[in-house]
Design an enzyme around this catalytic site. Structure first.
Site, PDB file in Angstrom:
ATOM      1  N   MET A  36      -8.551  -9.241-109.044  1.00 54.42           N
ATOM      2  CA  MET A  36      -9.236 -10.510-109.330  1.00 54.42           C
ATOM      3  C   MET A  36     -10.617 -10.221-109.889  1.00 54.42           C
ATOM      4  O   MET A  36     -11.462  -9.629-109.199  1.00 54.42           O
ATOM      5  CB  MET A  36      -9.354 -11.344-108.056  1.00 54.42           C
ATOM      6  CG  MET A  36      -8.024 -11.887-107.570  1.00 54.42           C
ATOM      7  SD  MET A  36      -8.182 -12.828-106.056  1.00 54.42           S
ATOM      8  CE  MET A  36      -8.312 -11.559-104.822  1.00 54.42           C
ATOM      9  N   CYS A 127      -2.802 -11.577-118.091  1.00 56.40           N
ATOM     10  CA  CYS A 127      -3.931 -12.497-118.271  1.00 56.40           C
ATOM     11  C   CYS A 127      -3.648 -13.490-119.397  1.00 56.40           C
ATOM     12  O   CYS A 127      -3.404 -13.076-120.536  1.00 56.40           O
ATOM     13  CB  CYS A 127      -5.207 -11.707-118.574  1.00 56.40           C
ATOM     14  SG  CYS A 127      -6.625 -12.799-118.765  1.00 56.40           S
ATOM     15  N   GLY A 228       2.785 -15.068-106.486  1.00 56.42           N
ATOM     16  CA  GLY A 228       2.797 -16.501-106.762  1.00 56.42           C
ATOM     17  C   GLY A 228       3.357 -17.313-105.613  1.00 56.42           C
ATOM     18  O   GLY A 228       4.296 -16.880-104.942  1.00 56.42           O
ATOM     19  N   ALA A 251      -3.425 -13.790-104.530  1.00 56.10           N
ATOM     20  CA  ALA A 251      -4.772 -13.888-105.115  1.00 56.10           C
ATOM     21  C   ALA A 251      -5.498 -15.057-104.448  1.00 56.10           C
ATOM     22  O   ALA A 251      -6.260 -14.878-103.495  1.00 56.10           O
ATOM     23  CB  ALA A 251      -4.698 -14.063-106.626  1.00 56.10           C
ATOM     24  N   GLU A 252      -5.226 -16.261-104.894  1.00 57.49           N
ATOM     25  CA  GLU A 252      -6.039 -17.378-104.416  1.00 57.49           C
ATOM     26  C   GLU A 252      -5.850 -17.679-102.933  1.00 57.49           C
ATOM     27  O   GLU A 252      -6.816 -17.988-102.240  1.00 57.49           O
ATOM     28  CB  GLU A 252      -5.725 -18.623-105.247  1.00 57.49           C
ATOM     29  CG  GLU A 252      -6.183 -18.447-106.677  1.00 57.49           C
ATOM     30  CD  GLU A 252      -6.419 -19.750-107.401  1.00 57.49           C
ATOM     31  OE1 GLU A 252      -5.473 -20.225-108.048  1.00 57.49           O
ATOM     32  OE2 GLU A 252      -7.506 -20.306-107.300  1.00 57.49           O
TER      33      GLU A 252
HETATM   34  C1  LIG Z   1     -10.494 -15.369-109.430  1.00 57.48           C
HETATM   35  C2  LIG Z   1      -9.283 -14.728-110.014  1.00 57.48           C
HETATM   36  C3  LIG Z   1      -9.396 -13.587-110.789  1.00 57.48           C
HETATM   37  C4  LIG Z   1      -8.256 -12.962-111.301  1.00 57.48           C
HETATM   38  N1  LIG Z   1      -8.388 -11.791-111.990  1.00 57.48           N
HETATM   39  C5  LIG Z   1      -7.273 -11.076-112.345  1.00 57.48           C
HETATM   40  C6  LIG Z   1      -7.370  -9.758-112.876  1.00 57.48           C
HETATM   41  O1  LIG Z   1      -8.457  -9.191-112.995  1.00 57.48           O
HETATM   42  N2  LIG Z   1      -6.218  -9.134-113.239  1.00 57.48           N
HETATM   43  C7  LIG Z   1      -4.989  -9.708-113.082  1.00 57.48           C
HETATM   44  O2  LIG Z   1      -3.968  -9.091-113.402  1.00 57.48           O
HETATM   45  N3  LIG Z   1      -4.879 -10.950-112.558  1.00 57.48           N
HETATM   46  C8  LIG Z   1      -5.984 -11.629-112.169  1.00 57.48           C
HETATM   47  N4  LIG Z   1      -5.858 -12.860-111.569  1.00 57.48           N
HETATM   48  C9  LIG Z   1      -4.515 -13.408-111.362  1.00 57.48           C
HETATM   49  C10 LIG Z   1      -4.004 -13.027-109.993  1.00 57.48           C
HETATM   50  O3  LIG Z   1      -3.983 -11.640-109.816  1.00 57.48           O
HETATM   51  C11 LIG Z   1      -2.614 -13.616-109.731  1.00 57.48           C
HETATM   52  O4  LIG Z   1      -1.694 -13.034-110.600  1.00 57.48           O
HETATM   53  C12 LIG Z   1      -2.559 -15.130-109.897  1.00 57.48           C
HETATM   54  O5  LIG Z   1      -3.706 -15.763-109.384  1.00 57.48           O
HETATM   55  C13 LIG Z   1      -1.333 -15.689-109.197  1.00 57.48           C
HETATM   56  O6  LIG Z   1      -1.352 -15.363-107.835  1.00 57.48           O
HETATM   57  P1  LIG Z   1      -1.668 -16.454-106.706  1.00 57.48           P
HETATM   58  O7  LIG Z   1      -0.654 -17.532-106.896  1.00 57.48           O
HETATM   59  O8  LIG Z   1      -1.539 -15.734-105.413  1.00 57.48           O
HETATM   60  O9  LIG Z   1      -3.054 -16.961-106.962  1.00 57.48           O
HETATM   61  C14 LIG Z   1      -6.982 -13.512-111.076  1.00 57.48           C
HETATM   62  C15 LIG Z   1      -6.878 -14.678-110.306  1.00 57.48           C
HETATM   63  C16 LIG Z   1      -8.000 -15.277-109.775  1.00 57.48           C
HETATM   64  C17 LIG Z   1      -7.840 -16.495-108.941  1.00 57.48           C
END
Ligand SMILES: Cc1cc2nc3c(=O)[nH]c(=O)nc-3n(C[C@H](O)[C@H](O)[C@H](O)COP(=O)(O)O)c2cc1C
Length: 473
Positions: A36, A127, A228, A251-252
């Protein structure tokens, strides 16, 4: 052995691969914190490991910027090589360093610089942001499989550690599977499948498709992490079961509740329950619902203070934006009511350089202490009530809302309104989304989980920070 028979070129020297690497080097992690930008920084990683995270990815590092720059300040804003704290074998492992980029040579040059400081190097193929479109990296490489192959393979052949890849799904299962197999052939030793399409971002993020993740898992022989739809602990087991994956990446969900994984890894569980239940005012048994809630959802002001303590203890400088971003998210359940504290938090100004010694972070600490005092007051007022009595159900999403002093996931009100469709599968994916059954959703969705009740699927409960636009990279 780098034992993927389909790989074209063999690496120069023997290194562990696939499951051998996953087990022997990483220790079979199931609970993984996502890469993140500005949020999976060292201080957050330290905190997350205390609360059950078994493997963590760094924020993505732009390989072109790293490779082209000799400026120490720029480089250390991505990864601080000097302090020795990032990637430290005893305090910051297992660690996967993530890069984005589209130039194989620059990627290799950058990865080489960090290969001794981590357990693997990951390539960001997911991304979906404008900046990635402009720079042609992340999910915008999805259309150039030859280039992706080269990016992975050059690391596979030349690094002393494995390469891994994190990617988004395509609109069909077939193409997603074909893509995953190509990533494996190129040499990726772990695949993280984010079950959303490239187009699913920001307000349109919607749900991840676990069925596609499952298909990927079934089609490759390297370990796969599912990414996810994880908000609560109950989602984790469900996701592992329904995707068959080796681990779950969050992530979130984890940003809003650093203790998302707490108690799940066995050796960790007893330690955490013991420490948290001893401070529980009710002093109930560690198996009682309240102490369980406290281990999975600690008091957020405590978490915020603990995070600040870590930031202060490090020689590696945590960026001011990272600190602020974390504090807003951690204390979110109460900031919407304690609006004066929210305002104060927004207005704190800290110099962008220099050490955090000598009380530089005191304005943040003061806000968190004030928050703690108010939360203790509210908790005291609720004394005598069971957790069940204190939990409410969000009117729009139907999800559980815990008392406002506890860390918990946050989801922004869905736009458009929550839609519910009959579930063809029980995987809680958004693939079959469609008809809007309006208010029925509220009644159906009394589940404690981000994903659906057995009969219906929720569309769009996306968690978003209050203070900043959503980033789904
Ligand atoms: C604040 C933030 C920063 C993120 N930065 C990256 C990153 O640097 N590289 C990446 O592959 N995904 C990044 N993501 C995406 C997450 O790794 C993840 O794939 C996405 O949020 C879905 O997961 P979740 O449903 O658990 O949030 C970021 C997400 C958030 C919320």
């Amino acid at each position: 052995m780098a034992g993927n028979p389909a790989v074209n070129s063999e690496p120069a020297k023997r290194k562990l691969a696939g499951y051998e690497f996953y087990r022997e080097v990483l220790g079979s992690p199931k609970y993984v914190v996502a890469p993140m930008v500005d949020q999976s920084e060292l201080a957050w990683r330290r905190l997350s490991r205390r609360y059950g995270a078994q493997l963590i990815y760094t924020p993505m590092i732009n390989a072109k910027i790293w490779a082209d720059s000799t400026n120490k300040v720029i480089r250390s804003s991505f990864f601080d090589l000097d302090t020795g704290e990032e990637g430290d074998p005893t305090t910051d492992r297992p660690l996967i360093v993530q890069f984005c980029g589209n130039d194989p040579d620059k990627l290799l040059k950058s990865a080489k610089a960090l290969e001794d400081r981590c357990d693997a190097v990951d390539i960001n193929l997911g991304c979906p942001q404008e900046i990635a479109k402009k720079g042609k990296y992340g999910a915008f490489l999805q259309d150039d499989w030859d280039l992706i192959y080269k990016l992975i393979n050059i690391l596979h052949v030349n690094l002393s550690i494995p390469v891994t890849a994190k990617f988004r799904v395509f609109s069909t299962v077939e193409k997603t599977v074909e893509y995953a197999k190509m990533l494996e052939r190129a040499g990726a030793q772990i695949l993280t499948c984010h079950g959303r399409l490239r187009e699913q971002r920001g307000q349109n993020a919607g749900l991840a498709d676990w069925a596609k993740i499952r298909a990927v898992k079934e089609s490759v022989s390297v370990p796969v992490f599912a990414n996810g739809n994880i908000l609560f602990q109950s989602d984790i087991e469900k996701c592992l079961r329904e995707t068959g994956c080796d681990g779950v990446m969050s992530a979130e969900g984890q940003l809003y509740n650093a203790a998302l994984f707490s108690g799940l890894a066995q050796d960790f569980a007893s330690k955490l329950v013991a420490s948290k239940s001893s401070s529980s005012p009710s002093a109930e048994s560690s198996h009682s619902p309240l102490s369980l809630a406290l281990s999975q959802h600690p008091r957020h002001s405590d978490l915020a203070l603990e995070y600040l303590d870590i930031v202060k203890s490090l020689k590696t400088r945590t960026s001011v934006s990272a600190i602020k971003g974390h504090l807003f998210k951690i204390m979110r359940p109460a900031l919407s009511r304690e609006t004066d504290l929210r305002e104060r938090l927004g207005k704190v100004v800290i110099k962008k350089t220099g050490s955090y010694a000598d009380g530089v972070l005191q304005p943040y600490v003061d806000i968190c202490l004030e928050m703690k005092e108010r939360m203790d007051r509210d908790e005291k007022q609720a004394e005598g009530k069971s957790l069940d009595e204190l939990v409410t159900i969000d009117e729009v999403t139907g999800f559980r809302v815990l008392p406002h002093w506890l860390a918990q996931p946050y989801w922004r009100p869905p736009r458009p309104a929550v839609s519910v469709v009959p579930a063809k599968r029980t995987n809680g994916t958004g693939e079959d989304r469609g008809r809007d059954e309006g208010k029925k959703a509220k009644l159906d969705l009394l589940a404690s989980s981000a994903v659906a009740s057995p009969n219906h699927q929720v569309v769009a409960p996306v968690i978003a920070p209050v203070e900043a636009p959503v980033v789904t990279v």
